[in-house]
Design a protein around this motif. Sequence first.
Motif, mmCIF file in Angstrom:
data_model
loop_
_atom_site.group_PDB
_atom_site.id
_atom_site.type_symbol
_atom_site.label_atom_id
_atom_site.label_comp_id
_atom_site.label_asym_id
_atom_site.label_seq_id
_atom_site.Cartn_x
_atom_site.Cartn_y
_atom_site.Cartn_z
ATOM 1 N N PRO A 4 -27.347 -29.617 -17.182
ATOM 2 C CA PRO A 4 -27.035 -28.242 -17.604
ATOM 3 C C PRO A 4 -28.301 -27.492 -18.002
ATOM 4 C CG PRO A 4 -25.430 -29.758 -18.507
ATOM 5 C CD PRO A 4 -26.494 -30.607 -17.852
ATOM 6 N N GLY A 5 -28.453 -26.274 -17.468
ATOM 7 C CA GLY A 5 -29.687 -25.529 -17.690
ATOM 8 C C GLY A 5 -30.015 -25.319 -19.149
ATOM 9 N N ILE A 6 -29.004 -25.017 -19.969
ATOM 10 C CA ILE A 6 -29.275 -24.762 -21.370
ATOM 11 C C ILE A 6 -29.782 -26.017 -22.067
ATOM 12 C CG2 ILE A 6 -26.833 -25.128 -21.929
ATOM 13 C CD1 ILE A 6 -29.457 -22.966 -23.822
ATOM 14 N N ASP A 7 -29.277 -27.191 -21.681
ATOM 15 C CA ASP A 7 -29.754 -28.428 -22.287
ATOM 16 C C ASP A 7 -31.220 -28.663 -21.947
ATOM 17 O OD1 ASP A 7 -27.213 -28.756 -23.242
ATOM 18 O OD2 ASP A 7 -26.655 -30.342 -21.839
ATOM 19 N N VAL A 8 -31.599 -28.348 -20.704
ATOM 20 C CA VAL A 8 -32.995 -28.496 -20.304
ATOM 21 C C VAL A 8 -33.887 -27.567 -21.112
ATOM 22 C CG1 VAL A 8 -34.640 -28.235 -18.408
ATOM 23 C CG2 VAL A 8 -32.393 -29.239 -17.976
ATOM 24 N N VAL A 9 -33.480 -26.296 -21.215
ATOM 25 C CA VAL A 9 -34.314 -25.306 -21.900
ATOM 26 C C VAL A 9 -34.420 -25.622 -23.394
ATOM 27 C CG1 VAL A 9 -34.544 -22.865 -22.495
ATOM 28 C CG2 VAL A 9 -33.857 -23.526 -20.184
ATOM 29 N N LEU A 10 -33.323 -26.035 -24.008
ATOM 30 C CA LEU A 10 -33.387 -26.401 -25.424
ATOM 31 C C LEU A 10 -34.357 -27.552 -25.643
ATOM 32 C CD1 LEU A 10 -29.648 -26.200 -26.591
ATOM 33 C CD2 LEU A 10 -31.483 -24.551 -26.984
ATOM 34 N N GLY A 11 -34.439 -28.450 -24.668
ATOM 35 C CA GLY A 11 -35.354 -29.578 -24.787
ATOM 36 C C GLY A 11 -36.812 -29.213 -24.574
ATOM 37 N N LEU A 12 -37.074 -28.062 -23.959
ATOM 38 C CA LEU A 12 -38.456 -27.645 -23.714
ATOM 39 C C LEU A 12 -39.125 -27.095 -24.966
ATOM 40 C CD1 LEU A 12 -38.098 -25.736 -20.313
ATOM 41 C CD2 LEU A 12 -38.875 -28.087 -20.662
ATOM 42 N N GLY A 13 -38.344 -26.443 -25.818
ATOM 43 C CA GLY A 13 -38.913 -25.743 -26.962
ATOM 44 C C GLY A 13 -38.734 -26.487 -28.266
ATOM 45 N N ASP A 14 -38.774 -25.730 -29.353
ATOM 46 C CA ASP A 14 -38.717 -26.336 -30.678
ATOM 47 C C ASP A 14 -37.341 -26.197 -31.324
ATOM 48 O OD1 ASP A 14 -38.760 -23.615 -31.057
ATOM 49 O OD2 ASP A 14 -40.558 -23.592 -32.309
ATOM 50 N N PHE A 15 -36.316 -25.866 -30.524
ATOM 51 C CA PHE A 15 -34.970 -25.703 -31.071
ATOM 52 C C PHE A 15 -34.502 -26.951 -31.807
ATOM 53 C CE2 PHE A 15 -30.378 -26.262 -30.704
ATOM 54 C CZ PHE A 15 -29.897 -25.072 -31.211
ATOM 55 N N THR A 16 -34.686 -28.100 -31.186
ATOM 56 C CA THR A 16 -34.186 -29.335 -31.798
ATOM 57 C C THR A 16 -34.914 -29.678 -33.087
ATOM 58 O OG1 THR A 16 -35.642 -30.595 -30.320
ATOM 59 C CG2 THR A 16 -33.363 -30.314 -29.633
ATOM 60 N N GLU A 17 -36.168 -29.238 -33.208
ATOM 61 C CA GLU A 17 -36.907 -29.469 -34.450
ATOM 62 C C GLU A 17 -36.507 -28.480 -35.539
ATOM 63 O OE1 GLU A 17 -38.613 -29.393 -31.405
ATOM 64 O OE2 GLU A 17 -38.487 -31.582 -31.384
ATOM 65 N N LEU A 18 -36.177 -27.251 -35.139
ATOM 66 C CA LEU A 18 -35.815 -26.222 -36.109
ATOM 67 C C LEU A 18 -34.371 -26.334 -36.585
ATOM 68 C CD1 LEU A 18 -37.498 -23.117 -34.416
ATOM 69 C CD2 LEU A 18 -38.263 -24.282 -36.493
ATOM 70 N N LEU A 19 -33.509 -26.956 -35.768
ATOM 71 C CA LEU A 19 -32.084 -26.988 -36.094
ATOM 72 C C LEU A 19 -31.775 -27.707 -37.406
ATOM 73 C CD1 LEU A 19 -29.211 -26.272 -35.267
ATOM 74 C CD2 LEU A 19 -29.187 -28.319 -33.820
ATOM 75 N N PRO A 20 -32.280 -28.921 -37.627
ATOM 76 C CA PRO A 20 -32.002 -29.570 -38.917
ATOM 77 C C PRO A 20 -32.604 -28.762 -40.068
ATOM 78 C CG PRO A 20 -32.840 -31.156 -37.317
ATOM 79 C CD PRO A 20 -33.049 -29.798 -36.733
ATOM 80 N N GLY A 21 -31.831 -28.534 -41.099
ATOM 81 C CA GLY A 21 -32.306 -27.746 -42.227
ATOM 82 C C GLY A 21 -31.996 -26.274 -42.128
ATOM 83 N N SER A 22 -31.510 -25.833 -40.973
ATOM 84 C CA SER A 22 -31.083 -24.441 -40.844
ATOM 85 C C SER A 22 -29.707 -24.276 -41.484
ATOM 86 C CB SER A 22 -31.030 -24.025 -39.366
ATOM 87 O OG SER A 22 -32.326 -24.024 -38.789
ATOM 88 N N ASP A 23 -29.471 -23.110 -42.069
ATOM 89 C CA ASP A 23 -28.184 -22.828 -42.699
ATOM 90 C C ASP A 23 -27.238 -22.076 -41.776
ATOM 91 O OD1 ASP A 23 -28.645 -23.668 -45.668
ATOM 92 O OD2 ASP A 23 -30.438 -22.538 -45.097
ATOM 93 N N LEU A 24 -27.794 -21.471 -40.749
ATOM 94 C CA LEU A 24 -26.987 -20.718 -39.797
ATOM 95 C C LEU A 24 -27.749 -20.605 -38.490
ATOM 96 C CD1 LEU A 24 -24.449 -18.871 -39.273
ATOM 97 C CD2 LEU A 24 -25.911 -16.942 -39.954
ATOM 98 N N VAL A 25 -27.028 -20.739 -37.381
ATOM 99 C CA VAL A 25 -27.588 -20.477 -36.062
ATOM 100 C C VAL A 25 -26.911 -19.229 -35.506
ATOM 101 C CG1 VAL A 25 -27.805 -21.296 -33.688
ATOM 102 C CG2 VAL A 25 -28.151 -22.878 -35.592
ATOM 103 N N ILE A 26 -27.713 -18.324 -34.971
ATOM 104 C CA ILE A 26 -27.186 -17.132 -34.309
ATOM 105 C C ILE A 26 -27.565 -17.204 -32.842
ATOM 106 C CG2 ILE A 26 -27.237 -14.624 -34.145
ATOM 107 C CD1 ILE A 26 -27.850 -14.478 -37.087
ATOM 108 N N THR A 27 -26.559 -17.165 -31.987
ATOM 109 C CA THR A 27 -26.795 -17.163 -30.555
ATOM 110 C C THR A 27 -26.167 -15.913 -29.955
ATOM 111 O OG1 THR A 27 -26.659 -18.492 -28.527
ATOM 112 C CG2 THR A 27 -24.703 -18.486 -29.970
ATOM 113 N N GLY A 28 -26.223 -15.791 -28.634
ATOM 114 C CA GLY A 28 -25.592 -14.639 -28.014
ATOM 115 C C GLY A 28 -26.154 -14.306 -26.660
#
Length: 373
Positions: free
Chosen positions: A264-288
């Motif tokens: 899935p394209g979104i899984d690939v792109v999320l793995g390229l950047g720092d999303f997975t590192e920033l996600l833990p400790g976040s109180d809210l995620v905003i997508t769209g």
Amino acid sequence: MPRVLIAADKFKGSLTGAQVLEAISAGIAEAVPDVQVCSSLIADGGDGTLDAAVSSGFTRVPVSASGPFGEPVETSYAVRDGRAVVEMADACGIVRAGDRRDALRATSRGVGDVMRVALDSGIRDIVLGIGGSASTDGGAGMLQALGARLLDAEGADLPPGGGALARLAQVDLSTLHPALAETTITLASDVNNPLLGEQGCVAIFAGQKGADEAMKVELEAALTHYAAQITAAVGRDDTALPGAGAAGGVGYAAMAVLGAGMTPGIDVVLGLGDFTELLPGSDLVITGEGALDLQTLLGKAPAGVARAAKAAGVPVIALCGVASLTPQEVVDTGLAAVYRLVELEPDTAVCMRDADRLLRELAARAARDHFVN
């Protein structure tokens, strides 16, 4: 200090992904200035994938390639640590076609041009984003750019486009770029359709590329013939694989001939950047993205972000222009709430024109709802 992670795609036709991140960040800062805001540009394999890679630390490498109708275009790939990200949409996708739609003659050659340059530079790990295509040529143009010979009965190379595939008499893969044998290719796509049939690339997608009913019949027959020739050449039938119908059959050619794997394209792109590192400790995620609809449920960027956030136990909301999801579908997607620009401005034309201002207001409303009320 509370932390918000913004992971949003473009609002097609009004705001780029970077502009979306900027507008949401500004709206949050205005409403709740004591909240820390982090952002990650995302995409689903279509247009914007290159920008997402560059924003996450990849370096852009300029390339000249063939556009969707063979015209020269200036595009690029992105590279980091020996891995390249190639975006079909920017090379020869529908964003390059302008108002022209010609499903019989549009070619995927441009994406093969970019891959060839990357291979020549020593790249042996390629992420291939294939969303937003203009062609329905089964990936034939891509294969030709990479050295394959697709010949008619007189021994001449086939011209561009899916319509020409009906004349295919011989497939010679011995001339493929030699580096492909030692290259890992990861397809990034949100399309799981097979190549042929009622759910295939012609039946589902060729209409938006300019094909009328007669053209669809012609293309389906041509792709069926082409696939039989490829099957004979490689020794297996990959036409029914999920994703074979992606990008007008580029997914099929990449898997059957190049040995690519589909993700899935979104899984690939999320793995390229720092999303997975920033996600833990976040109180809210905003997508769209611009529109949340049934396609969102089938693997578009917001659904992938929501899935990842939910798995991490972080609430996620979506901001969009319009949404046609039912309340249950919103829940099924993993979203806690959906905020729409049309709640502020019912006229969708005004929403498109003033998307930046309205998105800032919408982000401010969402931030107050979550952190103040």
